[in-house]
Design a protein around this motif. Structure first.
Motif, PDB file in Angstrom:
ATOM      1  N   ALA A 198       0.844  -1.168   0.000  1.00  0.00           N
ATOM      2  CA  ALA A 198       0.000   0.000   0.000  1.00  0.00           C
ATOM      3  C   ALA A 198       0.893   1.235   0.000  1.00  0.00           C
ATOM      4  N   ILE A 199       0.505   2.218  -0.803  1.00  0.00           N
ATOM      5  CA  ILE A 199       1.395   3.340  -1.077  1.00  0.00           C
ATOM      6  C   ILE A 199       1.775   4.101   0.193  1.00  0.00           C
ATOM      7  N   THR A 200       0.856   4.219   1.149  1.00  0.00           N
ATOM      8  CA  THR A 200       1.155   4.804   2.465  1.00  0.00           C
ATOM      9  C   THR A 200       0.369   4.018   3.507  1.00  0.00           C
ATOM     10  N   LEU A 201       0.484   4.411   4.764  1.00  0.00           N
ATOM     11  CA  LEU A 201      -0.292   3.749   5.811  1.00  0.00           C
ATOM     12  C   LEU A 201      -1.738   4.210   5.828  1.00  0.00           C
ATOM     13  N   ASN A 202      -1.952   5.496   5.558  1.00  0.00           N
ATOM     14  CA  ASN A 202      -3.295   6.050   5.706  1.00  0.00           C
ATOM     15  C   ASN A 202      -3.502   7.223   4.752  1.00  0.00           C
ATOM     16  N   LYS A 257       5.576  20.025  -6.824  1.00  0.00           N
ATOM     17  CA  LYS A 257       6.877  19.838  -7.468  1.00  0.00           C
ATOM     18  C   LYS A 257       6.760  19.506  -8.955  1.00  0.00           C
ATOM     19  N   GLY A 258       5.550  19.251  -9.429  1.00  0.00           N
ATOM     20  CA  GLY A 258       5.380  18.855 -10.819  1.00  0.00           C
ATOM     21  C   GLY A 258       5.952  17.478 -11.111  1.00  0.00           C
ATOM     22  N   LEU A 259       5.818  16.567 -10.133  1.00  0.00           N
ATOM     23  CA  LEU A 259       6.379  15.221 -10.256  1.00  0.00           C
ATOM     24  C   LEU A 259       5.271  14.173 -10.275  1.00  0.00           C
ATOM     25  N   VAL A 260       5.585  13.006 -10.804  1.00  0.00           N
ATOM     26  CA  VAL A 260       4.633  11.894 -10.834  1.00  0.00           C
ATOM     27  C   VAL A 260       4.814  11.045  -9.582  1.00  0.00           C
ATOM     28  N   LEU A 261       3.725  10.864  -8.853  1.00  0.00           N
ATOM     29  CA  LEU A 261       3.674   9.936  -7.727  1.00  0.00           C
ATOM     30  C   LEU A 261       2.608   8.904  -8.051  1.00  0.00           C
ATOM     31  N   ALA A 262       2.937   7.629  -7.927  1.00  0.00           N
ATOM     32  CA  ALA A 262       1.981   6.575  -8.268  1.00  0.00           C
ATOM     33  C   ALA A 262       2.206   5.354  -7.403  1.00  0.00           C
ATOM     34  N   GLU A 263       1.138   4.572  -7.267  1.00  0.00           N
ATOM     35  CA  GLU A 263       1.200   3.303  -6.567  1.00  0.00           C
ATOM     36  C   GLU A 263       1.470   2.194  -7.575  1.00  0.00           C
ATOM     37  N   VAL A 321      -5.667  -4.617  -0.174  1.00  0.00           N
ATOM     38  CA  VAL A 321      -5.520  -3.489  -1.084  1.00  0.00           C
ATOM     39  C   VAL A 321      -5.715  -3.923  -2.534  1.00  0.00           C
ATOM     40  N   TYR A 322      -5.328  -5.148  -2.880  1.00  0.00           N
ATOM     41  CA  TYR A 322      -5.555  -5.644  -4.238  1.00  0.00           C
ATOM     42  C   TYR A 322      -7.046  -5.775  -4.523  1.00  0.00           C
ATOM     43  N   ALA A 323      -7.760  -6.403  -3.584  1.00  0.00           N
ATOM     44  CA  ALA A 323      -9.188  -6.629  -3.789  1.00  0.00           C
ATOM     45  C   ALA A 323      -9.944  -5.311  -3.871  1.00  0.00           C
ATOM     46  N   LEU A 324      -9.644  -4.388  -2.972  1.00  0.00           N
ATOM     47  CA  LEU A 324     -10.334  -3.098  -2.991  1.00  0.00           C
ATOM     48  C   LEU A 324      -9.992  -2.301  -4.248  1.00  0.00           C
ATOM     49  N   SER A 325      -8.748  -2.405  -4.703  1.00  0.00           N
ATOM     50  CA  SER A 325      -8.353  -1.702  -5.925  1.00  0.00           C
ATOM     51  C   SER A 325      -9.080  -2.275  -7.139  1.00  0.00           C
ATOM     52  N   MET A 376      -7.308   4.108  -0.399  1.00  0.00           N
ATOM     53  CA  MET A 376      -6.660   4.437   0.865  1.00  0.00           C
ATOM     54  C   MET A 376      -7.648   5.058   1.845  1.00  0.00           C
ATOM     55  N   ASN A 377      -8.571   5.881   1.343  1.00  0.00           N
ATOM     56  CA  ASN A 377      -9.590   6.450   2.216  1.00  0.00           C
ATOM     57  C   ASN A 377     -10.440   5.352   2.841  1.00  0.00           C
ATOM     58  N   ILE A 378     -10.830   4.355   2.037  1.00  0.00           N
ATOM     59  CA  ILE A 378     -11.631   3.239   2.545  1.00  0.00           C
ATOM     60  C   ILE A 378     -10.846   2.464   3.600  1.00  0.00           C
ATOM     61  N   MET A 379      -9.587   2.156   3.315  1.00  0.00           N
ATOM     62  CA  MET A 379      -8.780   1.384   4.258  1.00  0.00           C
ATOM     63  C   MET A 379      -8.547   2.149   5.558  1.00  0.00           C
ATOM     64  N   THR A 380      -8.406   3.458   5.467  1.00  0.00           N
ATOM     65  CA  THR A 380      -8.208   4.272   6.664  1.00  0.00           C
ATOM     66  C   THR A 380      -9.447   4.241   7.548  1.00  0.00           C
TER      67      THR A 380
END
Length: 327
Positions: free
Chosen positions: A97-101, A115-121, A180-184, A308-312
C-alpha cells in the motif's frame, strides 16, 4: 527514439527482485539499488547489473542522475521515503500500500503536485492489458451495468507474530498487504467510489487485522464484497456481475484471461490480453510514459486515494493503529 530513464530500486526483498527481473526482461538494467542492508542490496545490484550501489536511500535521492525511484520497502517507511524522494526532485513509483493512511497519502500527493512530479502506486491491476480491455468494454456498455462484484484474496501464513504479516512494527495485517488488491480491483470496476462500507474483522494477537469481510456500496447502488485472510488460502478470484453477463477473473492482480458468461444462454467466451509474467514491465512502461508526457492519468492515483480512504476508515473502526501513526 523515446527517452528511457534512470531508475533506482529502493529495497532488496522479494518484490524488489521481481522488479529487477522485469528490467532484465526488457533488456535493461536499473541504474542503481539501495537497501536497508548492504549485503542484500549488493547482491541485487550484482544480479541485475545496476551501475550504482547506494549506501542509503537518501544517497540515491541526492544523485542528480536518478530520474525515477521505485520504493519496495515496508509499508510504514513509505510516506517518509516518498517525501524525501519528491523533495529531491524524483518521480516515485511506490509499492502497495502506497502509504499507511489517507493523511499520509494526501500530504505526499500535494507535494508531488507542487513539485510537478509523478507519484503513483505500483498496482498491477491498473496496467494489466486484460483489465484495461475489460474496463473499456464495460464503459461502452457491452454487458450492461455492473451490479455486483465479488472478490477473494487469502494466504496461509505461519502464525509467527514477529514476521511482517502480523507485526505492527512493520505495519502488518491483511488489509494493507492483500486487501488493497481486492479493494483496488473493486474500485476499478465501480462507476464511483463507495460511500457506504460495513465490515467484520478478526484481529491477530498483535492487534493487526488477520481476516475480514467487507461490503461496499456506491451512490449508483453498485455493490462489492471482499473477503481476505492471512490464515486461509483462498483463490485470488474476481466475479463481476453485470446485467447481461458475468465476468470471471482468476488471479486477478496479474490476470491475462477472463471468462464471460452470458446471463441468458450460459455461453462462455474467453478473453485474453497481455501476459501475467510481464506485469511489472507494464508498470514500468506506464510510469515512464507518464513522466515523459506529463500526463499521469493512467497511473490512477485518484483510485489509489479512494482505496486508501476506505482502508483508513476501516482501520479506524477496527482499532488497528500502528506505532507512531496518526490515524
Amino acid at each position: 527514439m523515446e527517452r528511457t530513464f534512470n531508475w533506482v530500486i529502493v529495497g532488496a526483498g522479494g518484490i524488489a527482485g521481481e522488479m529487477a527481473s522485469a528490467f532484465t526482461a526488457m533488456g535493461r538494467c536499473p541504474y542503481g539499488v539501495a537497501g536497508r542492508t548492504r549485503e542484500k542490496a549488493q547482491a541485487l545490484a550484482q544480479r541485475c547489473g545496476a551501475e550504482r550501489l547506494y549506501e542509503s536511500p537518501q544517497q540515491a535521492f541526492a544523485d542528480p542522475e536518478v530520474d525515477i525511484v521505485y520504493l519496495a520497502t515496508p509499508h510504514n517507511t513509505h510516506a517518509e521515503l516518498i517525501e524525501q524522494a519528491l523533495a529531491a526532485g524524483k518521480h516515485v513509483l511506490c509499492e502497495k500500500a502506497i502509504t499507511l493512511n489517507s493523511g499520509e497519502l494526501e500530504h505526499c500527493a500535494k507535494l508531488a503536485e507542487q513539485k510537478g512530479l509523478v507519484l503513483a502506486e505500483a498496482m498491477t491491476i491498473w496496467h494489466m492489458p486484460l483489465h484495461q480491455m475489460l474496463r473499456q468494454r464495460l464503459a461502452a456498455g457491452e454487458w450492461g451495468k455492473v451490479q455486483l462484484i465479488q472478490l477473494n484474496f487469502g494466504s496461509f501464513k505461519d502464525y509467527d507474530m514477529t514476521n511482517r504479516f502480523f507485526n505492527p512494527e512493520l505495519a502488518g495485517g491483511a488489509l494493507l498487504d492483500i486487501g488493497v488488491y481486492a479493494l483496488s480491483c473493486a474500485r476499478s470496476f465501480l462507476t464511483s467510489v463507495p460511500d457506504q462500507v460495513i465490515s467484520r474483522v478478526k484481529l491477530a494477537p498483535t492487534g493487526v487485522d488477520e481476516q475480514a469481510a467487507i461490503l461496499l456500496q456506491n451512490p449508483e447502488n453498485q455493490m462489492a464484497t471482499v473477503t481476505m485472510s492471512l490464515r486461509s488460502k483462498l483463490p485470488k478470484r474476481a466475479v463481476i456481475g453485470c446485467e447481461r453477463a458475468y465476468i470471471e477473473i482468476d488471479d486477478y492482480p496479474r490476470a491475462q484471461l477472463a471468462r464471460i458468461v452470458d446471463a441468458a444462454t450460459g455461453a462462455v467466451t474467453e478473453i485474453q490480453a497481455g501476459e501475467t509474467g510481464r506485469a511489472l514491465e507494464y508498470e514500468v512502461a506506464a510510469m515512464e510514459q507518464a513522466v515523459r508526457t506529463g500526463d499521469a492519468s493512467a497511473m490512477q492515483l485518484g483510485w489509489s486515494r479512494d482505496v486508501m480512504n476506505i482502508m483508513t476508515v476501516l482501520r479506524r473502526e477496527w482499532g488497528v493503529r500502528y506505532p507512531g501513526e496518526e490515524l
